[in-house]
Design a protein around this motif. Structure first.
Motif, PDB file in Angstrom:
ATOM      1  N   TYR A  51     -47.956  37.081 -25.366  1.00  0.00           N
ATOM      2  CA  TYR A  51     -48.264  37.982 -26.303  1.00  0.00           C
ATOM      3  C   TYR A  51     -49.627  37.989 -26.700  1.00  0.00           C
ATOM      4  CZ  TYR A  51     -43.913  40.000 -27.367  1.00  0.00           C
ATOM      5  OH  TYR A  51     -42.589  41.136 -27.219  1.00  0.00           O
ATOM      6  N   TYR A  73     -42.426  32.919 -27.418  1.00  0.00           N
ATOM      7  CA  TYR A  73     -43.773  33.749 -27.439  1.00  0.00           C
ATOM      8  C   TYR A  73     -44.874  33.155 -27.477  1.00  0.00           C
ATOM      9  CZ  TYR A  73     -39.515  36.719 -28.257  1.00  0.00           C
ATOM     10  OH  TYR A  73     -38.380  37.173 -28.238  1.00  0.00           O
ATOM     11  N   THR A  91     -42.182  36.785 -32.686  1.00  0.00           N
ATOM     12  CA  THR A  91     -43.560  37.090 -32.185  1.00  0.00           C
ATOM     13  C   THR A  91     -43.840  38.049 -33.173  1.00  0.00           C
ATOM     14  OG1 THR A  91     -44.399  38.817 -30.769  1.00  0.00           O
ATOM     15  CG2 THR A  91     -42.139  38.986 -31.140  1.00  0.00           C
ATOM     16  N   ASN A 140     -52.551  37.645 -30.135  1.00  0.00           N
ATOM     17  CA  ASN A 140     -53.373  36.445 -30.080  1.00  0.00           C
ATOM     18  C   ASN A 140     -54.505  36.397 -29.141  1.00  0.00           C
ATOM     19  OD1 ASN A 140     -51.139  33.840 -30.577  1.00  0.00           O
ATOM     20  ND2 ASN A 140     -49.822  35.727 -29.912  1.00  0.00           N
TER      21      ASN A 140
END
Length: 684
Positions: free
Chosen positions: A76, A114, A123, A128
Motif C-alpha cells: 500500500y 498491509y 489499511t 505510505n
C-alpha cells in the motif's frame, strides 16, 4: 501420567501410617469382619487425604488438527497509487481478497497484512512514503510459528526503497508466492533521480550540487534544470544529451551562516511526460563559519587513514594532517579542531594521554580501535568505557545504519552502507558505557543485531566516536564498484568528522535537533538543562515554540526523562521552520533559538516502473510461483488443487487432582459409609 510436586516416595510411609492409625482406632474390638471393613474404610480415607498433600497432578496430551496459516501481504505504498493503472489496483485488491476467502477460507487460516514503511492488519489507503518488502516479510515470520505457516502471498509492484532489495531478501523454508501489480511499460518520463551534496559547508565557499537526471522514451529532446531558493531562480543549465541518464553540477555559495532550503526543478515543456511529480527534489545545506583542521593519527600505517584523507579532501574544506603517534606533539594538537586515532595494537597510557587531554579540552576525538587491551587502556585514561570481550578470531560484518540516531544529520546515502562490503571486527560481545548511541550496528550475514560497530558519545562539548571495525578502505572501494562513485562513502565520513570538529560552548540550555529530516520521519528532539554550577536540572519546565516561515505559531512542552528532556516533532509538513526554546533556572531565564528544515519524502514517485522481472526471480528463489494480478485466480486454483497440509498440534494439559470433585465425593462417601456402619452396629 501422574506426577507429584513433592517426592512420591512419601506414599509408602503414608500408606503404612494410614493403616496403623486406622487399626489403632479400632483396636478394642478385636478381629471381626465388620471391624476389618471399618478399618479399610478409615485407611482409604486417611491415605487419600494424606496423598493429596503431595499435590498430585495428572498430565495428559490433547491432540488437535488446525488449519495451516496463509499470510497475505498487500503493498500500500504511494508508488502503487501513482502508477498508470492506479484506478483499478484497489478493485483488483478487493477482488483477489474475496477470491482467497471464498475458495481457500475453508482450508487455510487467512491472515491479511498491509505494508509500506511498516506493517499493519488495517489499511489507511495508498499513503505510505516507502516500500519495505523485506521488513514486511520479516515481521510476518516473527508473528507466526514457521511450523504453522503454509506459505506467504506477496502482492506488490516490486519497487523497494527501504530495507533489503529483492535480491538480498532472505527466504525461509516456506514458499513465497508473488502477485505482481503495476505497469512495466517504459513511459515518457524525465526524473530528478538524486541530488548529491555535502550537508554542511562554509561561508563564502563554493560548494558543489551534483544532480543526477534520467529520461525514458524521450529521444534527444532538450530540457533545463534549475536551482531555486524559494521562488528565486539561482542558476539554470540546459541539457542536450542523447543518453538516458547523466549528471550536471551547480556551484553555489552563501555569505551568512544558517540552514538553507533549495529545490532542483527539471523543466521540459516540449515533451509528453505522463508523470511530472518526479521532476523536482528538495534538499538543504547547513552553512557554518571557519575552516577546520583535522588530524589523522595512527600507531602503524593502515589504508584506512588514506581512505579517510581522500574522503575529506574530496568533499570538505578541511585542512587534513596525517601524523604518526610517534611524531605527535602538543603544538600540532593546539591547532587542530578534531582528531581521529587509528589504533591496531596496545599502546601504553602515557603515550595516549595527549589524546585524552585533547578530548578533555572539548575537542572531538574519533577512536578506531580493534584490540581489547587498547580499549581497556582508553577506559583507564577516563574515556567513556569500552569493553571488548573478544577472541583472536576475526568476523565479517556489514554496517547496519540506525535510522533513529539523533547525533548527526542522517542522509539517505547511509542506507547504501548496508550489504555493500563487510568490515572486519574481532568476534565477541562489545559493551559500551551508558550514553553511547549506535550510528551503525553489526549485521552478521542476514541477521540484524544491536551490537555496536560505530557509536558516538557526547556530554556537553566533549564528543567521541568509537569504531570497533577496520578495512574501511575496502568499503570505500566497493562503493566505487557499485555506484561508480565514492561520494556516498565520502559524504558519510565528512558528516562524522563534522560532528567531531564543530564546537560550541557548554550552554545551560542545549537543544539537539537535526538540521533536516523527512516529513514522515519519527523525529524526537532532545534537550539538556544545566544550573549555574553546570549540574543537570531534571525538573525544569521547558517550552518549545516553532513556526513555519511566518505561519501559525505552535507551542509544545518537553517531557523530562530523568536524564534529559524529549519532544516528539513528527508529522510536520515540508518547509523551513524557526524555533525558540525557553526555561527558567534559579531565577534566570534561558532561551535558545534555531531552525530546521522538513523535507518531503519523494522516494515513492522517483521511479514508478514495476519490477516484474525481479519479482519473478525472487519468487523462484523463495520456492513460490509468479503471476500478474490479472492471473491471480490461477495461483488460487493451484493452491486449491494442492491438499492443504495438516497441522497436528499436541498440547500438554495439567490437572490438579485435589480440585477434582469426584475425589471430594469419594472421601465424603468413605467417611459417610464408615459412620453409617458404626451407627448401625451400635456405635462400634
Amino acid at each position: 501420567m501422574i506426577q507429584f510436586l513433592l517426592s512420591p516416595w512419601w506414599i509408602i510411609p503414608i500408606l503404612v501410617a494410614s493403616f496403623l492409625l486406622a487399626r489403632w482406632f479400632y483396636k478394642h474390638r478385636g478381629y471381626q469382619k465388620i471391624t476389618a471393613l471399618l478399618v479399610g474404610l478409615r485407611f482409604f480415607s486417611l491415605a487419600i487425604l494424606a496423598t493429596l498433600l503431595l499435590k498430585p497432578i495428572i498430565e495428559y496430551v490433547d491432540s488437535s488438527t488446525k488449519k495451516p496459516i496463509l499470510t497475505v501481504l498487500f503493498d500500500y505504498s504511494k508508488s502503487i497509487f501513482n502508477a498508470v493503472d492506479s484506478n483499478k489496483v484497489s478493485s483488483d485488491y478487493e477482488l483477489f481478497s474475496s477470491q482467497l476467502q471464498n475458495q481457500l477460507g475453508e482450508d487455510y487460516q487467512l491472515e491479511f497484512f498491509y505494508f509500506g514503511e511498516g506493517v499493519s492488519s488495517k489499511t489507511s489507503g495508498f499513503n505510505n512514503n516507502q516500500s519495505n518488502i523485506s521488513g514486511a516479510i520479516s515481521r510476518v515470520n516473527d508473528l507466526y510459528d514457521q511450523k504453522l505457516q503454509a506459505a506467504t502471498i506477496l502482492i506488490t509492484d516490486g519497487i523497494v526503497n527501504q530495507g533489503n532489495v529483492l535480491e538480498y531478501i532472505p527466504t525461509g523454508p516456506k514458499a513465497i508466492h508473488v502477485i505482481a501489480v503495476g505497469d512495466t511499460t517504459s513511459i515518457a518520463d524525465l526524473t530528478i533521480a538524486d541530488v548529491r551534496i555535502n550537508g554542511r559547508t562554509y561561508t563564502n565557499n563554493l560548494f558543489p550540487i551534483k544532480v543526477k537526471w534520467t529520461k525514458e522514451n524521450l529521444g534527444d529532446t532538450p530540457f533545463t534544470i534549475g536551482l531555486y531558493s524559494g521562488k528565486e531562480l539561482l542558476k539554470e543549465q540546459q541539457v542536450n544529451a542523447a543518453s538516458n541518464a547523466g549528471f550536471i553540477t551547480f556551484y553555489h555559495s552563501e555569505k551568512i551562516p544558517g540552514n538553507y532550503l533549495y529545490q532542483v526543478v527539471l523543466n521540459a515543456p516540449k515533451t509528453e511526460e505522463q508523470q511530472v511529480a518526479n521532476n523536482q527534489k528538495y534538499f538543504s545545506v547547513r552553512v557554518i563559519e571557519k575552516e577546520k583542521t583535522v588530524g589523522l593519527v595512527y600507531d602503524r600505517p593502515t589504508p584506512d587513514v588514506g581512505a579517510f584523507a581522500q574522503s575529506l579532501k574530496k568533499l570538505a574544506d578541511y585542512e587534513t594532517k596525517i601524523v604518526s603517534l610517534d611524531e605527535l606533539n602538543q603544538s600540532q594538537l593546539n591547532k587542530w579542531d578534531a582528531l581521529v586515532f587509528f589504533s591496531s595494537k596496545g599502546i601504553p597510557e602515557t603515550r595516549l594521554k595527549p589524546i585524552k587531554d585533547f578530548y578533555d579540552a572539548g575537542k572531538g576525538v574519533g577512536l578506531f580501535i580493534r584490540d581489547a587491551n587498547q580499549a581497556a587502556t582508553l577506559s583507564k585514561l577516563g574515556f567513556p568505557s569500552v569493553q571488548l570481550e573478544t577472541t583472536l578470531q576475526e568476523n565479517l560484518v556489514y554496517a547496519k545504519p540506525n535510522d533513529d540516531y539523533q547525533g548527526l544529520d542522517i542522509r539517505p546515502t547511509w542506507k547504501n552502507f548496508q550489504d555493500i562490503h563487510p568490515l572486519k571486527i574481532k568476534l565477541g560481545t562489545p559493551k559500551l558505557a551508558s550514553g553511547y548511541q549506535h550510528i551503525f550496528s553489526q549485521k552478521i550475514g542476514s541477521l540484524d543485531t544491536d551490537l555496536p560497530l560505530l557509536s558516538s558519545h557526547q556530554i556537553g562539548n566533549k564528543k567521541l566516536l568509537v569504531s570497533l571495525a577496520w578495512d574501511w578502505w575496502k568499503l570505500r572501494m566497493s562503493f566505487y564498484r557499485s555506484f561508480e562513485s565514492h561520494e556516498d562513502f565520502d559524504v558519510t565520513i565528512n558528516q562524522l568528522v563534522q560532528f567531531l570538529a564543530n564546537r560550541s560552548e557548554r550552554e545551560q540550555l542545549q537543544i539537539n535537533i537535526p538540521d533536516q529530516f523527512y516529513s514522515d520521519a519519527r523525529q524526537t528532539v532532545t534537550a539538556e538543562v544545566l544550573n549555574n554550577s553546570g549540574a543537570p536540572v531534571n525538573n525544569a519546565v521547558l517550552l518549545f515554540e516553532f513556526s513555519k516561515q511566518g505561519e501559525e505559531l505552535f507551542k509544545m512542552e518537553f517531557i523530562p526523562t530523568g536524564v534529559n528532556y524529549k519532544l516528539n516533532l513528527s508529522g510536520l509538513s515540508p518547509g523551513k521552520y524557526q524555533y525558540t526554546a525557553t526555561t527558567t533556572v534559579e531565577g534566570k531565564k534561558l532561551s535558545k533559538t534555531g531552525g530546521f528544515i522538513v523535507l518531503p519524502n519523494d522516494r515513492e514517485i522517483q521511479d514508478l516502473r514495476a519490477r516484474h522481472k525481479e519479482l519473478r526471480k525472487f519468487a523462484q528463489k523463495a520456492g513460490g510461483e509468479f503471476f500478474p494480478i490479472e492471473e491471480g485466480a490461477k495461483l488460487i486454483a493451484r493452491l486449491k488443487d494442492q491438499p492443504a497440509p495438516k497441522i497436528y498440534q499436541a498440547q500438554i494439559n495439567r490437572s490438579e487432582i485435589v480440585k477434582w470433585k469426584p475425589i471430594c465425593i469419594l472421601i465424603c462417601l468413605l467417611l459417610g459409609v464408615e459412620w453409617f456402619l458404626r451407627k448401625l452396629k451400635g456405635n462400634i
